[in-house]
Design a protein around this motif. Structure first.
Motif, PDB file in Angstrom:
ATOM      1  N   GLY A 173       2.181  -5.571  -7.825  1.00  0.00           N
ATOM      2  CA  GLY A 173       3.676  -5.200  -7.708  1.00  0.00           C
ATOM      3  C   GLY A 173       3.663  -3.552  -7.962  1.00  0.00           C
ATOM      4  O   GLY A 173       2.789  -3.012  -8.073  1.00  0.00           O
ATOM      5  N   PHE A 174       5.182  -2.839  -7.827  1.00  0.00           N
ATOM      6  CA  PHE A 174       5.095  -1.557  -7.735  1.00  0.00           C
ATOM      7  C   PHE A 174       5.678  -0.913  -8.646  1.00  0.00           C
ATOM      8  O   PHE A 174       6.616   0.071  -8.341  1.00  0.00           O
ATOM      9  N   ASP A 175       5.626  -1.372  -9.966  1.00  0.00           N
ATOM     10  CA  ASP A 175       6.433  -0.746 -10.937  1.00  0.00           C
ATOM     11  C   ASP A 175       5.560   0.436 -11.348  1.00  0.00           C
ATOM     12  O   ASP A 175       6.019   1.364 -11.750  1.00  0.00           O
ATOM     13  N   ASN A 176       4.184   0.405 -10.815  1.00  0.00           N
ATOM     14  CA  ASN A 176       3.396   1.732 -11.028  1.00  0.00           C
ATOM     15  C   ASN A 176       3.477   2.357  -9.788  1.00  0.00           C
ATOM     16  O   ASN A 176       3.027   1.940  -8.820  1.00  0.00           O
ATOM     17  N   PRO A 177       4.079   3.736  -9.477  1.00  0.00           N
ATOM     18  CA  PRO A 177       4.322   4.468  -8.347  1.00  0.00           C
ATOM     19  C   PRO A 177       2.790   4.784  -7.684  1.00  0.00           C
ATOM     20  O   PRO A 177       3.039   4.721  -6.441  1.00  0.00           O
ATOM     21  N   ALA A 178       1.874   4.864  -8.660  1.00  0.00           N
ATOM     22  CA  ALA A 178       0.396   5.034  -7.922  1.00  0.00           C
ATOM     23  C   ALA A 178       0.032   3.749  -6.966  1.00  0.00           C
ATOM     24  O   ALA A 178      -0.307   4.082  -5.765  1.00  0.00           O
ATOM     25  N   ASN A 179       0.354   2.670  -7.338  1.00  0.00           N
ATOM     26  CA  ASN A 179       0.098   1.484  -6.639  1.00  0.00           C
ATOM     27  C   ASN A 179       1.006   1.296  -5.286  1.00  0.00           C
ATOM     28  O   ASN A 179       0.207   1.149  -4.333  1.00  0.00           O
ATOM     29  N   PHE A 180       2.067   1.971  -5.440  1.00  0.00           N
ATOM     30  CA  PHE A 180       2.930   2.106  -4.360  1.00  0.00           C
ATOM     31  C   PHE A 180       2.254   3.034  -3.180  1.00  0.00           C
ATOM     32  O   PHE A 180       2.065   2.560  -1.955  1.00  0.00           O
ATOM     33  N   ASP A 181       1.680   3.882  -3.665  1.00  0.00           N
ATOM     34  CA  ASP A 181       1.083   5.077  -2.738  1.00  0.00           C
ATOM     35  C   ASP A 181       0.029   4.622  -2.089  1.00  0.00           C
ATOM     36  O   ASP A 181      -0.642   4.653  -0.912  1.00  0.00           O
ATOM     37  N   ILE A 182      -0.979   3.650  -2.998  1.00  0.00           N
ATOM     38  CA  ILE A 182      -2.074   2.938  -2.491  1.00  0.00           C
ATOM     39  C   ILE A 182      -1.777   2.075  -1.220  1.00  0.00           C
ATOM     40  O   ILE A 182      -2.266   1.993  -0.189  1.00  0.00           O
ATOM     41  N   ALA A 183      -0.635   1.193  -1.409  1.00  0.00           N
ATOM     42  CA  ALA A 183      -0.100   0.160  -0.389  1.00  0.00           C
ATOM     43  C   ALA A 183       0.076   0.953   0.895  1.00  0.00           C
ATOM     44  O   ALA A 183      -0.342   0.498   1.901  1.00  0.00           O
ATOM     45  N   LEU A 184       1.178   2.231   0.659  1.00  0.00           N
ATOM     46  CA  LEU A 184       1.269   2.863   1.863  1.00  0.00           C
ATOM     47  C   LEU A 184      -0.051   3.536   2.712  1.00  0.00           C
ATOM     48  O   LEU A 184       0.050   3.676   3.949  1.00  0.00           O
ATOM     49  N   GLU A 185      -0.860   4.012   1.863  1.00  0.00           N
ATOM     50  CA  GLU A 185      -2.024   4.669   2.444  1.00  0.00           C
ATOM     51  C   GLU A 185      -2.863   3.512   3.049  1.00  0.00           C
ATOM     52  O   GLU A 185      -3.337   3.700   4.341  1.00  0.00           O
ATOM     53  N   TYR A 186      -2.903   2.338   2.705  1.00  0.00           N
ATOM     54  CA  TYR A 186      -3.523   1.197   3.666  1.00  0.00           C
ATOM     55  C   TYR A 186      -2.712   0.886   4.738  1.00  0.00           C
ATOM     56  O   TYR A 186      -3.514   1.080   5.969  1.00  0.00           O
ATOM     57  N   LEU A 187      -1.415   0.878   4.558  1.00  0.00           N
ATOM     58  CA  LEU A 187      -0.718   0.814   5.966  1.00  0.00           C
ATOM     59  C   LEU A 187      -0.806   1.635   6.953  1.00  0.00           C
ATOM     60  O   LEU A 187      -0.924   1.474   8.106  1.00  0.00           O
ATOM     61  N   GLY A 188      -0.888   2.938   6.347  1.00  0.00           N
ATOM     62  CA  GLY A 188      -0.964   4.094   7.121  1.00  0.00           C
ATOM     63  C   GLY A 188      -2.298   4.245   8.202  1.00  0.00           C
ATOM     64  O   GLY A 188      -2.289   4.427   9.140  1.00  0.00           O
ATOM     65  N   LYS A 189      -3.600   3.544   7.490  1.00  0.00           N
ATOM     66  CA  LYS A 189      -4.576   3.803   8.137  1.00  0.00           C
ATOM     67  C   LYS A 189      -4.856   2.538   9.015  1.00  0.00           C
ATOM     68  O   LYS A 189      -5.756   2.333   9.637  1.00  0.00           O
ATOM     69  N   SER A 190      -4.070   1.422   8.977  1.00  0.00           N
ATOM     70  CA  SER A 190      -3.956   0.249   9.548  1.00  0.00           C
ATOM     71  C   SER A 190      -3.275   0.270  10.760  1.00  0.00           C
ATOM     72  O   SER A 190      -2.681   1.376  10.935  1.00  0.00           O
ATOM     73  N   ARG A 191      -3.328  -0.913  11.561  1.00  0.00           N
ATOM     74  CA  ARG A 191      -2.455  -1.105  12.842  1.00  0.00           C
ATOM     75  C   ARG A 191      -1.196  -1.909  12.569  1.00  0.00           C
ATOM     76  O   ARG A 191      -0.578  -2.240  13.488  1.00  0.00           O
ATOM     77  N   GLY A 192      -0.860  -1.885  11.408  1.00  0.00           N
ATOM     78  CA  GLY A 192       0.269  -2.678  10.969  1.00  0.00           C
ATOM     79  C   GLY A 192       1.589  -2.347  11.476  1.00  0.00           C
ATOM     80  O   GLY A 192       2.143  -3.359  12.092  1.00  0.00           O
ATOM     81  N   ILE A 193       1.944  -0.856  11.609  1.00  0.00           N
ATOM     82  CA  ILE A 193       3.228  -0.640  12.172  1.00  0.00           C
ATOM     83  C   ILE A 193       3.233  -0.939  13.925  1.00  0.00           C
ATOM     84  O   ILE A 193       4.164  -1.540  14.282  1.00  0.00           O
ATOM     85  N   GLU A 194       1.972  -0.867  14.311  1.00  0.00           N
ATOM     86  CA  GLU A 194       1.735  -0.665  15.722  1.00  0.00           C
ATOM     87  C   GLU A 194       1.753  -2.294  16.111  1.00  0.00           C
ATOM     88  O   GLU A 194       2.500  -2.624  17.010  1.00  0.00           O
ATOM     89  N   ARG A 195       1.059  -3.015  15.402  1.00  0.00           N
ATOM     90  CA  ARG A 195       1.300  -4.497  15.614  1.00  0.00           C
ATOM     91  C   ARG A 195       2.561  -4.736  15.481  1.00  0.00           C
ATOM     92  O   ARG A 195       3.062  -5.961  16.371  1.00  0.00           O
ATOM     93  N   THR A 196       3.286  -4.531  14.767  1.00  0.00           N
ATOM     94  CA  THR A 196       4.604  -5.231  14.359  1.00  0.00           C
ATOM     95  C   THR A 196       5.484  -4.879  15.608  1.00  0.00           C
ATOM     96  O   THR A 196       6.290  -5.574  15.875  1.00  0.00           O
ATOM     97  N   LYS A 197       5.296  -3.410  16.018  1.00  0.00           N
ATOM     98  CA  LYS A 197       6.126  -3.147  17.409  1.00  0.00           C
ATOM     99  C   LYS A 197       5.741  -3.867  18.540  1.00  0.00           C
ATOM    100  O   LYS A 197       6.526  -4.175  19.351  1.00  0.00           O
ATOM    101  N   GLU A 198       4.446  -4.145  18.555  1.00  0.00           N
ATOM    102  CA  GLU A 198       3.709  -5.044  19.667  1.00  0.00           C
ATOM    103  C   GLU A 198       4.505  -6.548  19.714  1.00  0.00           C
ATOM    104  O   GLU A 198       4.898  -6.817  20.802  1.00  0.00           O
TER     105      GLU A 198
END
Lengths: 389, 389
Positions: free
Chosen positions: A321-346
């Protein structure tokens, strides 16, 4: 009539990683199956008509009917009518626009209406009946927004204060129920029980989709199949079943009705997939510029699901969960280095193409209005993908 | 066949200030128009059947269908199904009981069903179709309770924790919407657009009634006519239109359908008037023993309206609101010295009698089941008046 996917796209029309030729003479000829005399049927690019302006008069008619209906019948709900027309103009007109364009696009061989039943005094004119479907769809859409506002305690929706925030839960629930009952009454007036069943299914799907989103089970939250089913229920069911209803009212065959359904379904899915991307990116191309409201509410959408496929360790992060802001940043970091956004657009692009293909598969027509409307429907598949709000 | 109001009531059956003969041989003969041989048709008082037990098997069938439907389709809404069956048994069975009894009571000359339309695979058996109306009615009733709970932040309803209090607004709105969509789907399966219109009107009336209750305008809050219209919308519309639907499904004439409607309407009005009395008196005969929840919420009901006719100065008291407890006591004092409670009971009685008269006006029948069901419906008009919870 279905255009082959292997065909070379029309010159000058390149569209992200996918090729979706449209609006060029060659491409349109392909759509309408007319390679010889296209003097009437084919519009040059500069003649292309904005999908919304193509049905502007009818849209205005429908908006007036919706507004006066709510305001006149229940004065206390007049504020709900305001809500109708204050939310972003794009959002409010999208569904009726699609349905009116679909009505014209299917206007190929309109059969005689079956003789009215006893006591059938309500709209027998086909176009009026199809307009009713557009009204019903808008009523159900707004009802679901109103009830979602109650659910989520949303303070704002699209930059406008939600009815809930302004008027309280009480009126938001009532206004939603009122719109649902009006939708049901309007449906009944069409005296077509198959259409009643389709639209009732939509309302059930909306609820089921919202309920699916409440699940806390990881095997569901982290399943792409579950996500797509939820997205169909919450977004695509309304568009697909209302498109199908427009076809059925016109007396079209099951095959044509299914193409209308496929258009609506795939347009709806593409729309929502891009919505889920925009929740991360906003109007910019970079991560974290969106409202990030989904993930903040624990709602896992396609970009994260794709990122998880590349980085399975992201599951544990999200599970915390994201009660801890640090956790939130970690998740966004994984998303950023993944192809998640790109594959969703595809994936969104794939569904946009399937929507366009459904229109391409309709029986050919030489009627200029029919061709224009089909072109506009295909144009909408592009707009849904390229929008940045 | 309508019994004359001037007729001497049957000996031994006296009912408050009104006379409503029933269940005696003479009175039943009068109802069934059979003064000579009543060996089969007439039941002696000791043979009278409890209205609920008369349709117990069907009630159980309907309850099972409703419960399994909610639980199976949407596991997250299973708690809503629980809610169905935890609320007071009397309350939960009242509407289906009336409708099933009405189905039998109208079973005079059931015409052949019109041939099913194309694709009509759903219930063609008349009794099953009428059971569906009972299910739809119960779904709409529970949906309105769920949404009312959201509206009023009710912590308890009839002594049971409300779904809202236990599960939150989110699930209460969703569960209500789900039941409404299921009701709509079940309606569509009956393939009778007149019935769809009647039931859609009910949902609209429920919303309109709730909205009317929100008004703050004194000329409306203090108007008996406005109160009766609100009461029809909130309570009597569901019963009247569902009773009419049962008649229409059986192919009865408009006249018979109207008698069914009148029974449901007047029973519903009597029910609500007594509810409004009980809110003041509770199970005791004295004022102030009820929950007093209406007046605490600023909802002005018949007892206060009648008291205002005797004591116009009560208007100013009520207009001040009840934030000040002293004001509250003054209002109750006026009510206590007025005939407000008594006149409300008299009005309830009048409507109960009108409901019974509608049953009396049905064409005669020699069928024992028909006679029993009519007697049970008349018995319900008495139970509604004499209940103290």
């Amino acid at each position: 009539m279905t255009r082959s996917n292997s065909k070379t796209p029309a010159a000058g029309i390149k569209w992200a990683g996918f090729c979706r030729p449209f609006s060029s003479k060659a491409a349109l000829n392909d759509v309408i199956g007319n390679d010889t005399d296209s003097s009437v049927a084919v519009m040059e690019p500069q003649e292309r008509v904005d999908p919304f302006s193509l049905v502007a008069n009818e849209l205005s008619l429908i908006a007036t009917r919706l507004r006066s209906m709510v305001a006149a019948e229940v004065p206390n709900l007049a504020s709900a009518a305001e809500y109708f027309f204050k939310i972003g103009a794009e959002g409010k007109r999208f569904r009726p626009t699609v349905l009116l364009l679909m009505a014209t696009a299917l206007d190929v061989h309109i059969p005689e209406l079956s003789p009215p039943g006893i006591g059938d005094t309500l709209p027998t004119d086909l176009r009026t009946r199809q307009q009713r479907i557009a009204e019903i769809t808008e009523m159900i859409h707004v009802a679901s927004l109103l009830h979602d506002d109650v659910l989520d305690d949303a303070d704002t929706r699209r930059g406008v204060g939600s009815l809930n925030a302004v008027m309280g839960n009480k009126l938001a629930v009532l206004a939603g129920d009122f719109l649902l009952s009006r939708a049901c009454l309007t449906l009944a007036s069409l005296k077509n029980t198959e259409v009643v069943t389709l639209i009732a299914t939509v309302v059930e799907n909306l609820v089921t989709g919202e309920t699916m989103q409440l699940t806390t089970a990881s095997n569901k939250r982290f399943s792409m199949e579950y996500y797509m089913q939820k997205t169909y229920n919450k977004t695509a069911s309304l568009m697909s079943n209302s498109c199908k209803s427009v076809a059925l009212l016109a007396g079209h065959t099951a095959e044509i009705a299914m193409l209308a359904f496929e258009y609506g379904k795939n347009l709806g899915l593409a729309f929502q997939l891009i919505d889920d991307v925009l929740d991360f990116t906003g109007t910019s191309a970079s991560l974290g510029k969106g409202s990030l409201s989904d993930i903040r509410h624990g709602i896992i959408t396609a970009p994260i699901l794709f990122a998880m496929e590349e980085y399975p360790q992201l599951r544990a992060v999200v599970d915390k969960g994201f009660d801890n802001p640090a956790n939130f940043d970690i998740a966004l970091e994984y998303l950023g280095k993944s192809r998640g956004i790109e594959r969703t657009k595809e994936l969104a692009m794939k569904h946009a193409n399937l929507a366009a293909a459904a229109i391409d598969s309709l029986p050919q027509s030489d009627d200029e209005d029919v061709i224009k409307s089909r072109q506009a429907l295909i144009d909408l598949t592009r707009r849904v993908i390229t929008r940045n709000k």
